[in-house]
Design a protein around this motif. Structure first.
Motif, PDB file in Angstrom:
ATOM      1  N   ILE A  38       0.865  -1.172   0.000  1.00 27.10           N
ATOM      2  CA  ILE A  38       0.000   0.000   0.000  1.00 27.10           C
ATOM      3  C   ILE A  38       0.901   1.220   0.000  1.00 27.10           C
ATOM      4  N   ILE A  39       0.797   2.007  -1.050  1.00 25.81           N
ATOM      5  CA  ILE A  39       1.790   3.051  -1.289  1.00 25.81           C
ATOM      6  C   ILE A  39       1.115   4.413  -1.385  1.00 25.81           C
ATOM      7  N   LYS A  40       1.616   5.348  -0.585  1.00 26.06           N
ATOM      8  CA  LYS A  40       1.043   6.689  -0.594  1.00 26.06           C
ATOM      9  C   LYS A  40       2.045   7.677  -1.186  1.00 26.06           C
ATOM     10  N   ILE A  41       1.565   8.489  -2.121  1.00 24.87           N
ATOM     11  CA  ILE A  41       2.416   9.549  -2.663  1.00 24.87           C
ATOM     12  C   ILE A  41       1.801  10.911  -2.365  1.00 24.87           C
ATOM     13  N   GLY A  42       2.678  11.909  -2.264  1.00 28.57           N
ATOM     14  CA  GLY A  42       2.221  13.260  -1.936  1.00 28.57           C
ATOM     15  C   GLY A  42       2.595  14.261  -3.014  1.00 28.57           C
ATOM     16  N   GLY A  43       2.527  15.513  -2.637  1.00 23.92           N
ATOM     17  CA  GLY A  43       2.696  16.624  -3.574  1.00 23.92           C
ATOM     18  C   GLY A  43       4.016  16.622  -4.316  1.00 23.92           C
ATOM     19  N   ILE A  79      -2.396   5.384  -2.983  1.00 24.79           N
ATOM     20  CA  ILE A  79      -3.162   6.486  -2.402  1.00 24.79           C
ATOM     21  C   ILE A  79      -2.430   7.777  -2.754  1.00 24.79           C
ATOM     22  N   HIS A  80      -3.175   8.735  -3.295  1.00 19.58           N
ATOM     23  CA  HIS A  80      -2.520  10.000  -3.617  1.00 19.58           C
ATOM     24  C   HIS A  80      -3.181  11.159  -2.886  1.00 19.58           C
ATOM     25  N   GLY A  81      -2.340  12.112  -2.488  1.00 22.33           N
ATOM     26  CA  GLY A  81      -2.843  13.357  -1.935  1.00 22.33           C
ATOM     27  C   GLY A  81      -3.218  14.294  -3.064  1.00 22.33           C
ATOM     28  N   GLY A  82      -3.252  15.583  -2.772  1.00 19.56           N
ATOM     29  CA  GLY A  82      -3.758  16.529  -3.753  1.00 19.56           C
ATOM     30  C   GLY A  82      -2.725  17.443  -4.369  1.00 19.56           C
ATOM     31  N   GLY A  83      -1.627  17.675  -3.677  1.00 20.27           N
ATOM     32  CA  GLY A  83      -0.618  18.572  -4.211  1.00 20.27           C
ATOM     33  C   GLY A  83      -1.100  20.007  -4.314  1.00 20.27           C
ATOM     34  N   LYS A  84      -0.420  20.760  -5.182  1.00 15.43           N
ATOM     35  CA  LYS A  84      -0.700  22.198  -5.263  1.00 15.43           C
ATOM     36  C   LYS A  84      -1.847  22.550  -6.206  1.00 15.43           C
ATOM     37  N   LEU A  85      -2.314  21.549  -6.968  1.00 20.36           N
ATOM     38  CA  LEU A  85      -3.329  21.833  -7.978  1.00 20.36           C
ATOM     39  C   LEU A  85      -4.600  22.455  -7.401  1.00 20.36           C
ATOM     40  N   ALA A  86      -5.010  21.967  -6.224  1.00 24.14           N
ATOM     41  CA  ALA A  86      -6.237  22.481  -5.624  1.00 24.14           C
ATOM     42  C   ALA A  86      -6.076  23.958  -5.270  1.00 24.14           C
ATOM     43  N   THR A  87      -4.920  24.299  -4.714  1.00 25.90           N
ATOM     44  CA  THR A  87      -4.671  25.698  -4.358  1.00 25.90           C
ATOM     45  C   THR A  87      -4.618  26.570  -5.608  1.00 25.90           C
ATOM     46  N   GLN A  88      -3.963  26.049  -6.652  1.00 29.33           N
ATOM     47  CA  GLN A  88      -3.906  26.803  -7.916  1.00 29.33           C
ATOM     48  C   GLN A  88      -5.294  27.090  -8.457  1.00 29.33           C
ATOM     49  N   LEU A  89      -6.133  26.055  -8.466  1.00 23.97           N
ATOM     50  CA  LEU A  89      -7.484  26.233  -9.005  1.00 23.97           C
ATOM     51  C   LEU A  89      -8.292  27.182  -8.123  1.00 23.97           C
ATOM     52  N   ALA A  90      -8.102  27.063  -6.805  1.00 25.79           N
ATOM     53  CA  ALA A  90      -8.791  27.974  -5.878  1.00 25.79           C
ATOM     54  C   ALA A  90      -8.411  29.414  -6.195  1.00 25.79           C
ATOM     55  N   ASN A  91      -7.125  29.651  -6.462  1.00 29.21           N
ATOM     56  CA  ASN A  91      -6.681  31.001  -6.814  1.00 29.21           C
ATOM     57  C   ASN A  91      -7.309  31.464  -8.124  1.00 29.21           C
ATOM     58  N   GLN A  92      -7.333  30.575  -9.113  1.00 28.60           N
ATOM     59  CA  GLN A  92      -7.924  30.927 -10.409  1.00 28.60           C
ATOM     60  C   GLN A  92      -9.392  31.319 -10.257  1.00 28.60           C
ATOM     61  N   GLN A 141      -5.698 -10.370   6.014  1.00 30.61           N
ATOM     62  CA  GLN A 141      -5.800 -11.141   4.766  1.00 30.61           C
ATOM     63  C   GLN A 141      -4.483 -11.172   3.999  1.00 30.61           C
ATOM     64  N   TYR A 142      -3.663 -10.190   4.226  1.00 28.86           N
ATOM     65  CA  TYR A 142      -2.385 -10.095   3.521  1.00 28.86           C
ATOM     66  C   TYR A 142      -1.288  -9.740   4.515  1.00 28.86           C
ATOM     67  N   GLN A 143      -0.046 -10.001   4.127  1.00 26.02           N
ATOM     68  CA  GLN A 143       1.084  -9.412   4.829  1.00 26.02           C
ATOM     69  C   GLN A 143       1.210  -7.993   4.267  1.00 26.02           C
ATOM     70  N   THR A 144       0.644  -7.029   4.967  1.00 30.04           N
ATOM     71  CA  THR A 144       0.574  -5.678   4.390  1.00 30.04           C
ATOM     72  C   THR A 144       1.823  -4.862   4.686  1.00 30.04           C
ATOM     73  N   GLU A 145       2.295  -4.214   3.629  1.00 32.50           N
ATOM     74  CA  GLU A 145       3.447  -3.322   3.736  1.00 32.50           C
ATOM     75  C   GLU A 145       2.979  -1.929   3.315  1.00 32.50           C
ATOM     76  N   LEU A 146       3.259  -0.970   4.162  1.00 32.32           N
ATOM     77  CA  LEU A 146       2.787   0.391   3.930  1.00 32.32           C
ATOM     78  C   LEU A 146       3.993   1.284   3.612  1.00 32.32           C
ATOM     79  N   TYR A 147       3.923   1.979   2.478  1.00 35.37           N
ATOM     80  CA  TYR A 147       5.033   2.831   2.049  1.00 35.37           C
ATOM     81  C   TYR A 147       4.568   4.280   1.950  1.00 35.37           C
ATOM     82  N   TYR A 148       5.217   5.164   2.694  1.00 34.40           N
ATOM     83  CA  TYR A 148       4.957   6.595   2.555  1.00 34.40           C
ATOM     84  C   TYR A 148       6.102   7.212   1.755  1.00 34.40           C
ATOM     85  N   CYS A 149       5.808   7.571   0.503  1.00 37.31           N
ATOM     86  CA  CYS A 149       6.828   8.228  -0.321  1.00 37.31           C
ATOM     87  C   CYS A 149       6.726   9.725  -0.075  1.00 37.31           C
ATOM     88  N   PHE A 150       7.828  10.341   0.308  1.00 35.60           N
ATOM     89  CA  PHE A 150       7.809  11.805   0.459  1.00 35.60           C
ATOM     90  C   PHE A 150       9.139  12.391   0.029  1.00 35.60           C
TER      91      PHE A 150
END
Lengths: 258, 258
Positions: free
Chosen positions: A6-11, A37-50, A174-183
């Motif tokens: 299970i891998i999470k990526i951020g901005g 799993i992905h976060g949102g990054g800067k795109l939301a802030t950019q669109l909010a500004n627009q 159910q699985y041998q779960t491995e959690l990865y936080y990429c930052f």
């Protein structure tokens, strides 16, 4: 037991087209069952500004009002999620996009108002793995954005780190779960100014000492609390670092185990 | 053979909060396996205006440039799709949102440039029903927005009527598929100014006569061609009318059969 990654990526990955493309090459090549799993990054802030939308903060924390939730839903579940899914498909990874509302996979509760009303923010209450399990068995790869729902028709903005750890916990029997936080850093650092000071191994025992000795920087605490919580709930291991850790065992990163 | 109902809704329902809520009540109550397809409504145009995005038209047809595709992806796959999914969940309908990229369910080809370059518009090439079939067997309800992909990483804007008919055709050998087009009129009218002039029954035989006699209005032709194509490809029946037709067999609507 089969491994589930299970891998999470951020901005730092989402906001950079080349970094995202390179990450998706790595991710698609992982042979075991996997969830992104992905976060949102800067795109939301950019669109909010627009759109001239005001970003509301109280005590340094962002408030998710109705307009912000709509915007987040468009950016996270729409633009980012569907583009990641389409790009994974081009890499022969049979991805399928999810919010927690889809298949009722993640039910959360609107955060109660104490001193601050955070708005449409959800704290995870329950993860339903059954349908995800069926999809994994059919070699599909779920891709989650950071939205959940309350089962009463309301979408809720939810911390992507928490979604990742709750999914890992949900699958731990159910699985041998491995959690990865990429930052953006090499791992948990003992000296926040020295990228080479990675603490390679943390256990539930050594964790308390690191806190008592004030070695872990404040910003890392919520992330690490998520990790330790996952380990205590039978997630096999949690890794924190740059995405190189996914294919290079010799890379510098932090591993958390029981 | 089990019945599968494939139901498409357009702007007249999506753009009206009360109409959508009432439709979702009806839809959630349908007991047979079902799939929902939604168009985009006016929201995309509204957001384009807010963002100062120019709507490009050639010969009266909208061109999907990169910025428009991004916007459509946010509105269709994000805001509209996830809100419909969350609202269906609150009605105990286990909905799961889809674009054609998710699970590689609908592969399309960018429309070739002849006299006009329509931009990122896709014509459906292949529907993969396997994973949808698995989900239907687990009592999930897929909800499709009008986006597909080319399997090379590119999302494509695709006509929602066509997505509905292609899905119905794709399932025709596994289910007795019924295709419902909900729109703002009572059905196919023999007099476009008279809502009571519904043609109740059209067959592949009578269709040609209606065209030869100039009875079908120009605007209905693409929709009806989709319907007849579906019937010729073994879809059991196609119904066109207001959403009342879903629960009221005595309602005025048009049924197309072989």
């Amino acid at each position: 037991m089969k491994i589930l990654k299970i891998i999470k990526i951020g901005g730092n990955i989402i906001d950079n087209e080349d970094a995202l493309s390179s990450f998706l090459d790595t991710f698609a090549a992982i042979e075991s069952p996997k969830i992104l799993i992905h976060g949102g990054g800067k795109l939301a802030t950019q669109l909010a500004n627009q759109l001239g939308l005001e970003v509301k903060m109280i005590d340094g924390r962002r408030i998710t009002d109705k307009a912000t939730l709509d915007l987040i839903t468009m950016v996270y579940a729409g633009k980012i999620n569907k583009n990641i899914v389409a790009q994974l498909q081009s890499r022969n990874c049979n991805a399928i996009g999810f919010s927690g509302a889809d298949g009722n996979t993640i039910v959360s509760k609107k955060r109660p108002v104490k001193t601050v009303d955070f708005g449409f923010v959800g704290d995870v209450e329950k993860v339903n793995t059954e349908i995800l399990q069926v999809l994994l068995e059919h070699k599909l790869t779920p891709v989650f954005c950071a939205l959940t729902h309350d089962k009463k028709g309301q979408l809720l903005n939810t911390n992507a780190d928490t979604i990742a750890s709750e999914l890992a916990i949900g699958f731990a029997d159910q699985y041998q779960t491995e959690l990865y936080y990429c930052f953006e850093k090499n791992g948990v650092l003992s000296d926040v100014n020295d990228e080479d000071s990675v603490i390679k191994q943390i256990t539930t025992q050594t964790y308390q000492r690191l806190i008592d000795d004030n070695i872990i920087a404040d910003g890392m605490l919520p992330k690490l609390n998520n990790c330790i919580h996952a380990i205590e709930k039978n997630v096999h291991k949690v890794c924190i670092g740059k995405s190189e850790m996914l294919y290079d065992a010799a890379a510098n990163f932090t591993t958390i185990t029981k």
